[in-house]
Structures are given as structure tokens and as C-alpha cells.
Design a protein around this motif. Structure first.
Motif, PDB file in Angstrom:
ATOM      1  N   LEU A  38       0.827  -1.214   0.000  1.00  0.00           N
ATOM      2  CA  LEU A  38       0.000   0.000   0.000  1.00  0.00           C
ATOM      3  C   LEU A  38       0.858   1.260   0.000  1.00  0.00           C
ATOM      4  N   LEU A  39       1.891   1.280   0.831  1.00  0.00           N
ATOM      5  CA  LEU A  39       2.658   2.506   1.006  1.00  0.00           C
ATOM      6  C   LEU A  39       3.822   2.633   0.031  1.00  0.00           C
ATOM      7  N   GLY A  40       4.137   1.558  -0.674  1.00  0.00           N
ATOM      8  CA  GLY A  40       5.219   1.653  -1.651  1.00  0.00           C
ATOM      9  C   GLY A  40       6.572   1.485  -0.988  1.00  0.00           C
ATOM     10  N   ALA A  43       8.310   3.916   2.171  1.00  0.00           N
ATOM     11  CA  ALA A  43       7.634   4.219   3.434  1.00  0.00           C
ATOM     12  C   ALA A  43       8.608   4.095   4.603  1.00  0.00           C
ATOM     13  N   GLN A  47       5.632   5.313   9.393  1.00  0.00           N
ATOM     14  CA  GLN A  47       4.453   5.216   8.528  1.00  0.00           C
ATOM     15  C   GLN A  47       3.916   3.793   8.506  1.00  0.00           C
ATOM     16  N   GLN A  50       2.283   2.958  11.812  1.00  0.00           N
ATOM     17  CA  GLN A  50       1.015   3.660  11.940  1.00  0.00           C
ATOM     18  C   GLN A  50      -0.081   2.998  11.091  1.00  0.00           C
ATOM     19  N   ALA A  51       0.297   2.674   9.846  1.00  0.00           N
ATOM     20  CA  ALA A  51      -0.683   2.052   8.949  1.00  0.00           C
ATOM     21  C   ALA A  51      -1.097   0.685   9.487  1.00  0.00           C
ATOM     22  N   MET A  54      -3.529   1.218  12.258  1.00  0.00           N
ATOM     23  CA  MET A  54      -4.862   1.637  11.820  1.00  0.00           C
ATOM     24  C   MET A  54      -5.630   0.496  11.163  1.00  0.00           C
ATOM     25  N   THR A  83      -8.476  -0.482  -2.048  1.00  0.00           N
ATOM     26  CA  THR A  83      -9.405   0.498  -2.599  1.00  0.00           C
ATOM     27  C   THR A  83     -10.341   1.085  -1.546  1.00  0.00           C
ATOM     28  N   GLY A  84     -10.444   0.446  -0.397  1.00  0.00           N
ATOM     29  CA  GLY A  84     -11.342   0.934   0.641  1.00  0.00           C
ATOM     30  C   GLY A  84     -12.796   0.561   0.390  1.00  0.00           C
TER      31      GLY A  84
ATOM     32  N   PRO B 168      -2.672  12.393  10.322  1.00  0.00           N
ATOM     33  CA  PRO B 168      -2.167  11.000  10.353  1.00  0.00           C
ATOM     34  C   PRO B 168      -3.241   9.983   9.964  1.00  0.00           C
ATOM     35  N   GLU B 169      -4.511  10.301  10.228  1.00  0.00           N
ATOM     36  CA  GLU B 169      -5.608   9.405   9.848  1.00  0.00           C
ATOM     37  C   GLU B 169      -5.625   9.141   8.344  1.00  0.00           C
ATOM     38  N   GLN B 171      -3.150   8.685   6.401  1.00  0.00           N
ATOM     39  CA  GLN B 171      -2.114   7.722   6.022  1.00  0.00           C
ATOM     40  C   GLN B 171      -1.563   7.988   4.635  1.00  0.00           C
ATOM     41  N   ALA B 172      -1.229   9.250   4.363  1.00  0.00           N
ATOM     42  CA  ALA B 172      -0.700   9.580   3.042  1.00  0.00           C
ATOM     43  C   ALA B 172       0.672   8.946   2.865  1.00  0.00           C
ATOM     44  N   PRO B 173       0.835   8.092   1.847  1.00  0.00           N
ATOM     45  CA  PRO B 173       2.128   7.424   1.665  1.00  0.00           C
ATOM     46  C   PRO B 173       3.260   8.412   1.419  1.00  0.00           C
ATOM     47  N   ILE B 174       2.944   9.552   0.805  1.00  0.00           N
ATOM     48  CA  ILE B 174       3.980  10.542   0.554  1.00  0.00           C
ATOM     49  C   ILE B 174       3.737  11.742   1.464  1.00  0.00           C
ATOM     50  N   GLY B 175       3.242  11.452   2.675  1.00  0.00           N
ATOM     51  CA  GLY B 175       2.905  12.496   3.635  1.00  0.00           C
ATOM     52  C   GLY B 175       4.081  13.384   4.010  1.00  0.00           C
ATOM     53  N   TRP B 176       5.300  12.911   3.753  1.00  0.00           N
ATOM     54  CA  TRP B 176       6.483  13.699   4.115  1.00  0.00           C
ATOM     55  C   TRP B 176       6.731  14.849   3.143  1.00  0.00           C
ATOM     56  N   ASP B 228     -13.150   7.969   1.879  1.00  0.00           N
ATOM     57  CA  ASP B 228     -13.662   7.368   0.640  1.00  0.00           C
ATOM     58  C   ASP B 228     -13.598   8.326  -0.545  1.00  0.00           C
TER      59      ASP B 228
END
Lengths: 313, 583
Positions: A38-40, A43, A47, A50-51, A54, A83-84, B168-169, B171-176, B228
Motif C-alpha cells: 500500500l505505502l510503496g 515508506a 508510517q 502507523q498504517a 490503523m 481500494t477501501g 495522520p488518519e 495515512q498519506a504514503p507521501i505524507g512527508w 472514501d
């Protein structure tokens, strides 16, 4: 009959629990998790942690399992990590077109296997039999993805009678669905037609040597009556078993065919889910498929009773 | 074959027994049990129908007339684009997947844009200022812009987008990428300000090189859909999201209200010419190529294999654009695990790999040799890959590789593998099991064997590969590093990132200091000096990795398609506002 169905319904519960347990253990044993997919690759530790938190993946495995079973018992298959979207909805969207493909492939398989199997069984050891069996052996040996690509090149590119890609649902576009389904159904069905034809042929040869057939002939019954009325009935028992198995195998082989013909079905859904370690989607899809297979088995078992009066429900 | 041999008891002879009611018709009916199955499975089909258009966020789209054709041309209403892969979430903050980013860039606009040379231009921001110390950016936003759902674009929308990105909720992979701002506020209705404690160099790059990630999202949609959002994206971009049938297609329709003025990327103002873009997912390479050749699709994007590029270039009806992507294919070392903890072994391998052979054999010529991770043409990278090649002089030279190993005591042994103190020179080499990695792995293996180094190749699927590299059980691996901002070098080589993204387990305090300083420096000229020095140490002195090549990306389209353009600097970013297909 009702008692039989009740019994089957009860035995169905441990089957499903077993399936859920097995799938859960197997996918958690596989290295790599949904988070790295998911995060590639870039990450950071935080991260990832945290993921995982969650998604509830940092809980002990037995807690994750029990909470999953609890949700499944309440009819909730969870949401896809990638995809959620709800797993059940995703499955329902995709199963229609896959079922259409499997069904069409079954038709191809049955339509080819019965005449070939019966004729070669009756004309055992004739030149026709030998020639046909060599062809059948060839058909069994062809990988279905190769056959699919060849059919596309031949009948969608060189002689464009069929579309290159896309299989609409039969309920949406009847003609389009028929045209789109022909090539994938042949690609998937040929192998099983060949397997089935061999099985029917062998059964016919065996049955025709039975004393009751000799007796039927002794009564002076016509060939047609002997073959169709007396011989076929016993041939049908192993044949139906095999048809039931074929449904399962075909679902397994769908991923390749669906990729070649760009069909958005459950085969590709499963493949993508596994490649991205989308745990809820893998679990949910396999569980739903297991339910379908249990239902197919039930149909097969009920069919036995019609074939052989000694089988009681 | 006797499949029925296990049935003798059950199907024993019925001799002497009347067949009663179960006649031929009945067993055909029994075989019709399959028909039951048919009904059962087929019954699922209609259920799927209503969900094919799960999300329709654009009620007004279908009534919009086509723009007036220029020069007497009429436009075909629909443009078909084919890709092997589906999107995951069309959400600028929650994806790293190419097709999703592709969609994001068409649906959203970012505050700024950049041309191919890396100069910044206004976009949703009409103008902007950077404070003297480089810690604060102020954007003056364009008035009169509306999101696809009718919401007004203003500073509040920008604040909401950033708030979601940094939450943080999410969860952006490129959040940095936006760093850790102290403050981001709406100074007034149309002014947005963001500031950091120290200058955050990757910020500008983030805005323009990731136009999808930096896209501004409708605050109404953020509120309504939350996490979503990716199923219902709403931006201000030239195209609006219409429908998504997962695994099959995604449909975008033109935004009739699009009114951003022409900039470096577009020559005309006003809405797009094409009414509808259908993004079709065709996983099989051969089918995609044939579909383009036949004209069933008009544009082909993502993952066109070099072999297919050659085929397509020979087609007179097809146009192919191939350009170096912002990514480097590298051979990397775990510098802690013997024997790759030894500098001589790493240095010898730096002379072992023949980049030209790899480029010709695997990429059919569609790649360029790399001597540094940062691809050519980066703003700030005043030095080039060639500079590193000439300075470091770590080029292909098998004789030299042999000499280095000889001097280190690794002598050629039986079977052509080098040995020292009874130990043979074998390295555990990890790789991915998909194309083109399989070919690359085998080619590197063959080249290493020529100097007497045995690479024991172990292959994995991608999630396993990236998920387990950090365990450090391998000596070396090969991978593709997307370098869309130079700051990514810190993720590779800064010791603070061992072992998550610094899988090399490489630690050099000098490099750490250089990378940290570069990240916090506002001046492009400083980046040039700092990254050049860092790269010189990483590949030259310490040989933590061997940059091999910059693979090219290719896009192909039918000749009749007009204005088919891609932003070469930002991977495959489609510039489709002006694209059209004459009717």
C-alpha cells in the motif's frame, strides 16, 4: 430429501470455518504484508507502524482471526485495504461476468466432449478413435493462455470476427456478450472438453463390456436404445463428478483468461488481491468462492440420486 | 484413462433390474443439474449491473455541448485510452499507483505548474512570494474558479486540502512531501500562507512534480466522503470524474467551466475539446498493441515494454514518444553483510556491469546509462550523470575489476569463481520475479560471473521483495528508484532511515550532514553543491550502490489524435486539455 439437505447444511458450517481458518493462516504466512504494497517502497518505519495499527494488523494473530470470524458471522466481509471499497460489493460486481464465462466454457466443454467421447467410446480402436484421441491429447497439452492469444490473433486480428477485448454481461448487451464470450469460452473450455471426452470414452468402453449391456443386446434392443438408455446412465455418474470438479478448476484458471480478454472478473480480482496482499479481499473472495463450490457439490450430489436409484439422500 | 474406476460399487451392473421412471429424459434432466448451476451462477449477473456506475459525481456533464470546432474540424466525442493497470483510489493523498496519479492530475489542479525546463508558473495561484529566509510561502489565489461540484475555490479549500494531507488518519504514503509546517492558514479569502521552522526544499518540487499529489480538493467532497474520497474525486481540473467500473474502465468527462488561462503547458484558454475520456484497462500487452494498431483505442499509456515500443514505432499509423523517466535503475549493496561489507568487492562490481549491453539487450536501446541516482535535467542538479562518470571513473572495465579482487586476495578458483581462505565469492542477490527484473537479474548475474563473482539469484513478488529487504538477509539487490525530488536521496542514504528505506544499511556522518543540509536549504545552487558532494561519496568512495541506467518511458497514440502531450519531467503526467480526435 429435506433431511439430506438439512444434514448437508449442517456439515457446511465446519467446511466454511475450516476454509476461513486455512485462508487466514496461509495468507499471514506469506511474506510481505498489505502495508508494504500500500505505502510503496519508500515508506518509513513510523508510517508502516502507523498504517499497521490503523488496519489492526499489529494485534496478535488470534485476536485478528477471532475478530474477522465475528465480523463474517455478522455478514461483514470488511473493506478492501487497497481500494477501501466493501469486499462483498466488490465480489458481487465481479462474479457475474466470471460466472458467465465459466458457464459458457462448460457449454463448450459439454458440447464437444459428449459427441467425441461417445463416438470414440463406441468405435473404440477404430482409426477415427485413434485420430480423435491424438487430437484430444494435443488439446489437453495446450496451455490455455497460449491458446487464448492464438485465438485472439486469428479471430480478432487476422480475421476480425470477434472483438479484441471486453465481455459485456449478457443481461446488458445480449449480442455483445455472445460475441465477446466465444473466444474466452473456447480458450477455457477446450482443455476441459478434452479431459471430459477422455473420461466419457473410457466409461463407455467399460460400461459396454458389462453383462447388463450384453443382456440388453440379447433382448434385441436397438443400438440407439442400448447406448442412450442403458449405457449412458452409468456413464453419467463419473461424468457429473468431473463436471462438478471442472467448475472449480475453471474458476482457478480464470485469472489468465480474464487478463487476456480484459474481463473484469473474480479471477483478476483474486490475482490483484494476492499481489497486493489485500487480506480482507483475499479472504472474502475465497470464502465466497468456497460457498459457490459447496453449492456446486450439492447440485452434483443431488444429481447422483437421479442417476442411480440406489443412492439415497 | 479410467476415471470411473473408483465407482465400481456405486455404479455396478443393473442387470435384471427394470429402469423404471429414470429414463433417458430424466438423466438429461439430471445433466440439467448443470443448468441449475447455470441459473445459480447466472443469477448473480443481474446483481452486478446496477453497480457498474457506482459513483456519479457530475450531474451536469452530459448536457454540455461540444466546443465550437476550430478550423472546420469536428471532434470525436470519445477518446479511448488503454492501460494495463487499474487505479486503486483516485485520491491525491492516498495513492502511489501510476494510474491513480494519472487520474488525479486530470481531475485536480495544483497551485503552480512547471514547464519542461523546471521553471515555475502560476496555475491555481495567480502569484506567490517566498519569504527571504525561505521559511514561508504566500500564494495569491485565482478568483472565479469553481470545483466540479460547484463549491468555490478559495484559501479555505487549500487549507482543508493540506489539513487532510497532514492528518495522520489519512495515512498519506507521501505524507512527508509537504514537510512538517508550523502553520498553514487562509490569510484572507484568496490568500494562503504556509510556513516551516526551517526552509523545506522539497516543497516547490512537491507542488509541480506531483501535480496529482499537490492537487486541491473540494472541501465539500472532503467533508462528505472522508477517506472514501478516492471513489468520488472532485477537483477543479479540466476533466470531471464520471464513472468507474473497477477492472474495466474509468470515464472522465470535460469540465465545461474550466477557465484557467494558457500557461507553459497549454496554448489556449477554455475547457477541453474532448467530451469524454474512457480509460480502459487491458492487462495483456499483445491485446493493447493490437487494439491501438486496429484503432479500437487511441492512446496507450503505462508500462509499454521496450519490445512493444519497437513494434509500434514500425507502425505508420502510430506515434511513439519515448523519454527518460525520473527514475534510476540501480544495483545496491547491503554494506553490513559479508562479503559485501568489503569495499574492494563493491568497487570491483562497479567496474563489472556493462551498462551498454543491458541497455541494448533488455531495453532495446530505450534507456540511458546512469552514474548517479538523480536523473538528467533536474533543476538544481547543475552536475550531470556524466560528471559523476568522469569524476568517479567507475566505468565498465572487467580487467580492472579482476585486479581489484586479486589485490584483495580473491583469487580465481575452480569453476571460474573467486576464492579466499577456502571461501568462494558468492553473493545473495535478491530480485523481483516480474518483467523486466527477471531479465535484468539474469544479465547482471552473467556479467558478474565473467569476473568470477557468483550472484545467487533469489526472486520474489514485489510486496515480499520490498517488505523483506529491510531484514538485510541479502548481499545485494536491484531496484528502480523514482527520484522525483532530490530530497529522496536522503530516504535512500541517510542513516536515520536504516533499515526501512536505507536498505543499504549505509551510514556515513559526512553524507548524513550533507543530505540534512540540502533538505533545509532554500537555494538551488546549494542543492547542486551538496547533492553533488553526497553522491560523489556514496557511489565513488563508499560504493553503497551502482547506478546503472535511466529507463525510458513510452507513450503511443494513433496519428490522427491531435495534441497528445505528456509532461516529460513529471512521469507520464498527461497534458490532455487540448487533446482531440477529429471526427
Amino acid at each position: 430429501m429435506r433431511r439430506y439437505l438439512t444434514k448437508r447444511a449442517i456439515s457446511f458450517v465446519p467446511t466454511v470455518v475450516g476454509v476461513v481458518f486455512l485462508i487466514f493462516i496461509l495468507i499471514h504466512l506469506a511474506p510481505g504484508g498489505p502495508v508494504s504494497a500500500l505505502l510503496g517502497p519508500m515508506a518509513t518505519e513510523e508510517q508502516i507502524a502507523q498504517a499497521e495499527h490503523m488496519l489492526g494488523l499489529d494485534r496478535p494473530l488470534h485476536v485478528q482471526f477471532l475478530s474477522y470470524v465475528w465480523k463474517v458471522l455478522h455478514g461483514d466481509l470488511g473493506n478492501s485495504i487497497r481500494t477501501g471499497r466493501p469486499v462483498f460489493q466488490t465480489f458481487v460486481e465481479r462474479i457475474g461476468v466470471s460466472a458467465q464465462l465459466v458457464l459458457a466454457s462448460m457449454l463448450v466443454s459439454v458440447a464437444l466432449a459428449f459427441p467425441i467421447g461417445i463416438v470414440t467410446g463406441i468405435k473404440n480402436r477404430s482409426l477415427l478413435d485413434k485420430a480423435t484421441m491424438v487430437t484430444v491429447l494435443f488439446a489437453v497439452s495446450i496451455p490455455n493462455f497460449w491458446l487464448a492469444l492464438m485465438l485472439v490473433l486469428l479471430f480478432a486480428v487476422a480475421i476480425p470476427v470477434f472483438p479484441l477485448f471486453g465481455v459485456p454481461l449478457i443481461s446488458e448487451d445480449f449480442v455483445g456478450a455472445i460475441r465477446g464470450t466465444v473466444l474466452p469460452a473456447i480458450s477455457l473450455g477446450i482443455y476441459y472438453a478434452a479431459m471430459l471426452a477422455r473420461s466419457i470414452r473410457a466409461s463407455i468402453i467399460e460400461v459396454l463390456n458389462e453383462p447388463y449391456i450384453r443382456m440388453a443386446r440379447g433382448f434385441g434392443l436397438s443400438n440407439g436404445k442400448v447406448y442412450l438408455k442403458y449405457a449412458m446412465k452409468n456413464v453419467m455418474i463419473p461424468t457429473i463428478t468431473m463436471l462438478g470438479l471442472q467448475v472449480r478448476y475453471m474458476f482457478g484458471a480464470l485469472a489468465v483468461i480474464e487478463s487476456v480478454f480484459a474481463v473484469p472478473g473474480v479471477g483478476r480480482l483474486m490475482l490483484d488481491a494476492i499481489l497486493t496482499r489485500d487480506y480482507p479481499l483475499i479472504q472474502g473472495t475465497l470464502l465466497m468462492l468456497a460457498l459457490i463450490f459447496v453449492a456446486v457439490n450439492l447440485v452434483v450430489d443431488v444429481a447422483y440420486g437421479y442417476m442411480d436409484p440406489r443412492i439415497k439422500w | 484413462m479410467s476415471k470411473n474406476s473408483k465407482w465400481p460399487e456405486a455404479v455396478g451392473p443393473l442387470l435384471g433390474r427394470k429402469m423404471r421412471r429414470r429414463d433417458f429424459l430424466r438423466w438429461t434432466a439430471g445433466a440439467g443439474g448443470m443448468g441449475l448451476l447455470a441459473a445459480f451462477l447466472g443469477g448473480c449477473a443481474p446483481v452486478a449491473t446496477p453497480t457498474t456506475a457506482p459513483t456519479t459525481g457530475v450531474p451536469t456533464a452530459t448536457t454540455v455541448p461540444l466546443p465550437t470546432p476550430t478550423k472546420g474540424l469536428a471532434f470525436a466525442p470519445e477518446l479511448a485510452v488503454a492501460s494495463p493497470r487499474d487505479a486503486d483510489r483516485i485520491d491525491p493523498h492516498r495513492t502511489t499507483v501510476g494510474p491513480s496519479m494519472w487520474m488525479c492530475t486530470l481531475i485536480h489542479d495544483s497551485l503552480l505548474v512547471a514547464d519542461e525546463e523546471g521553471n515555475y508558473y502560476p496555475n491555481l495561484a495567480e502569484s506567490w512570494e517566498v519569504s527571504e529566509d525561505g521559511t514561508a510561502w504566500t500564494f495569491h489565489l485565482r478568483e472565479g474558479v469553481k470545483f466540479h461540484d460547484g463549491t468555490d475555490f478559495n484559501a479555505e479549500a487549500v487549507v482543508k486540502t493540506f489539513a487532510r494531507f497532514l492528518d495522520p488518519e489519512t495515512q498519506a504514503p507521501i505524507g512527508w512531501l509537504p514537510g512538517e509546517p508550523d502553520e498553514y492558514t487562509a490569510v484572507d479569502e484568496m490568500t494562503f500562507r504556509i510556513s516551516w521552522e526551517a526552509p523545506w526544499a522539497p516543497f516547490a518540487g512537491f507542488l509541480v512534480w506531483y501535480p496529482g499529489f499537490g492537487g486541491i480538493m473540494s472541501p465539500t467532497a472532503i467533508e462528505k466522503y472522508g477517506l472514501d474520497y478516492g471513489q468520488h474525486p472532485v477537483g477543479t481540473g479540466p476533466f470531471m470524474f464520471e464513472e468507474w467500473e473497477p477492472g474495466d474502465h474509468i470515464t472522465l468527462v470535460r469540465n465545461p467551466n474550466y477557465n484557467l488561462p494558457p500557461g507553459p503547458l497549454y496554448t489556449e484558454a477554455g475547457p477541453p475539446k474532448t467530451e469524454k475520456i474512457v480509460y480502459r484497462i487491458l492487462p495483456e500487452d499483445m491485446v493493447r498493441v493490437e487494439a491501438l494498431t486496429k484503432g479500437d483505442i487511441h492512446v496507450m499509456v503505462h508500462d509499454i515494454s521496450p519490445k512493444d515500443v519497437v513494434t509500434l514505432m514500425a507502425d505508420p499509423n502510430v506515434e511513439v514518444d519515448s523519454f527518460p523517466q525520473a527514475a534510476c535503475l540501480y544495483f545496491a549493496f547491503n554494506v553490513e553483510k559479508p562479503p559485501t561489507d568489503e569495499l574492494a568487492v563493491r568497487k570491483a562490481l562497479a567496474h563489472t556491469f556493462n551498462r551498454e549491453t543491458l541497455i541494448d539487450a533488455i531495453y532495446y536501446g530505450f534507456a540511458q546509462p546512469a552514474y548517479g541516482y538523480i536523473p538528467p535535467g533536474f533543476k538544481g542538479a547543475g552536475y550531470s550523470s556524466d560528471y559523476l562518470r568522469d569524476t568517479l571513473a567507475l566505468v565498465y572495465d572487467a580487467t580492472k575489476a579482476g585486479q581489484i579482487l586479486d589485490e584483495a586476495g580473491w583469487k580465481l578458483g575452480a569453476g571460474g569463481i573467486r576464492e579466499r581462505d577456502g571461501q568462494s565469492l558468492e553473493l545473495i542477490f535478491w530480485n523481483q520475479n516480474i518483467s523486466p527484473w527477471k531479465d535484468i537479474g539474469e544479465a547482471l548475474q552473467a556479467q558478474a560471473l565473467e569476473v568470477g563473482v557468483k550472484l545467487n539469484l533469489e526472486t520474489f513478488d514485489s510486496p515480499t521483495f520490498w517488505g523483506t529487504l529491510k531484514e538485510g538477509r541479502m548481499n545485494c539487490w536491484s531496484g528502480l528508484g523514482h527520484i522525483t525530488t532530490q530530497a529522496l536521496l536522503a530516504y535512500h542514504f541517510h542513516s536515520e532511515n536504516i533499515p526501512a528505506t536505507n536498505r543499504y544499511r549505509y551510514s556515513n556522518p559526512r553524507v548524513d550532514a550533507l543530505l540534512s543540509e540540502a533538505r533545509q536549504s532554500a537555494e538551488a545552487s546549494d542543492w547542486d553543491r551538496l547533492y553533488r558532494e553526497a553522491e560523489t561519496i556514496i557511489y565513488g568512495e563508499d560504493v553503497a550502490a551502482i547506478p546503472l541506467l535511466y529507463p525510458e518511458l513510452a507513450e503511443a497514440w494513433r496519428k490522427e489524435v491531435v495534441n497528445c502531450k505528456f509532461h516529460h519531467r513529471a512521469n507520464e503526467y498527461p497534458l490532455f486539455k487540448e487533446i482531440y480526435l477529429p471526427a
